[in-house]
Structures are given as C-alpha cells and as structure tokens.
Write a protein that holds these residues in place. Structure first.
Motif: not given
Length: 97
Positions: A73-89
């Motif tokens: 979860v920390i390495q792949k799904y934390s907000w720091e990792i997921v949020l920029p991807k969502i924002e890019a979409v």
C-alpha cells in the motif's frame, strides 16, 4: 467473477493484514500469492477453508504477509502516488495542461 480495484483489500493491507482473495482479475492485480496474501481459485470453498486454516495456524506467515501488505500500500497505493495519476487523467480529459 471479476473485480475492479478492490478497496477493501487495500484497506486491509493498510492495516497490515494479509488477505485471502479469489484468483480473478482485479484481485490478483493487488494480491501477490504468498507475498501479501493468499489467492485461491474462484468458487472453491475447500481452497478457501484451507487458506483460512493456514493463516489461523501460522502466525509467522500471517505476520510476514501483513508486513508485506502494508508495504504494498505504501509503495503503490498511497495518496502521494495515486493522486498525481488521478489528477493527470482529469487534466487530460478536461484538456488542461
């Protein structure tokens, strides 16, 4: 017999809990068998019972899977990792650069 991104699994991982999941798309994309949880064939109640028994009886395995689940979860799904991807979409869909 299909799942999207299973949030309940990610929540369990965040709590450092191993997961037993059906070996179906979505679940098997998150659960790595014998690393952060156990995968069983779908609709196989005997395999599910065996996996539950295995985790109940093996605290060392349970703890190892739980630690690895938390790291997943920390390495792949934390907000720091997921949020920029969502924002890019969203930016791409809205045509914002």
């Amino acid at each position: 017999i299909r799942e999207g991104l299973p949030l309940a699994i990610l929540e369990a991982f965040a709590c450092e809990l191993p997961v037993i999941g059906a070996n179906v798309p979505g679940v098997k994309d998150v659960v790595i068998d014998n690393y952060n949880g156990l995968l069983v064939p779908p609709k196989d109640s005997n395999a599910l019972a065996d996996a539950i028994t295995q985790l109940l009886n093996d605290s060392k395995l349970r703890n190892k899977l739980g630690r690895n689940a938390r790291q997943t979860v920390i390495q792949k799904y934390s907000w720091e990792i997921v949020l920029p991807k969502i924002e890019a979409v969203y930016r791409e869909v809205l045509g914002i650069r």
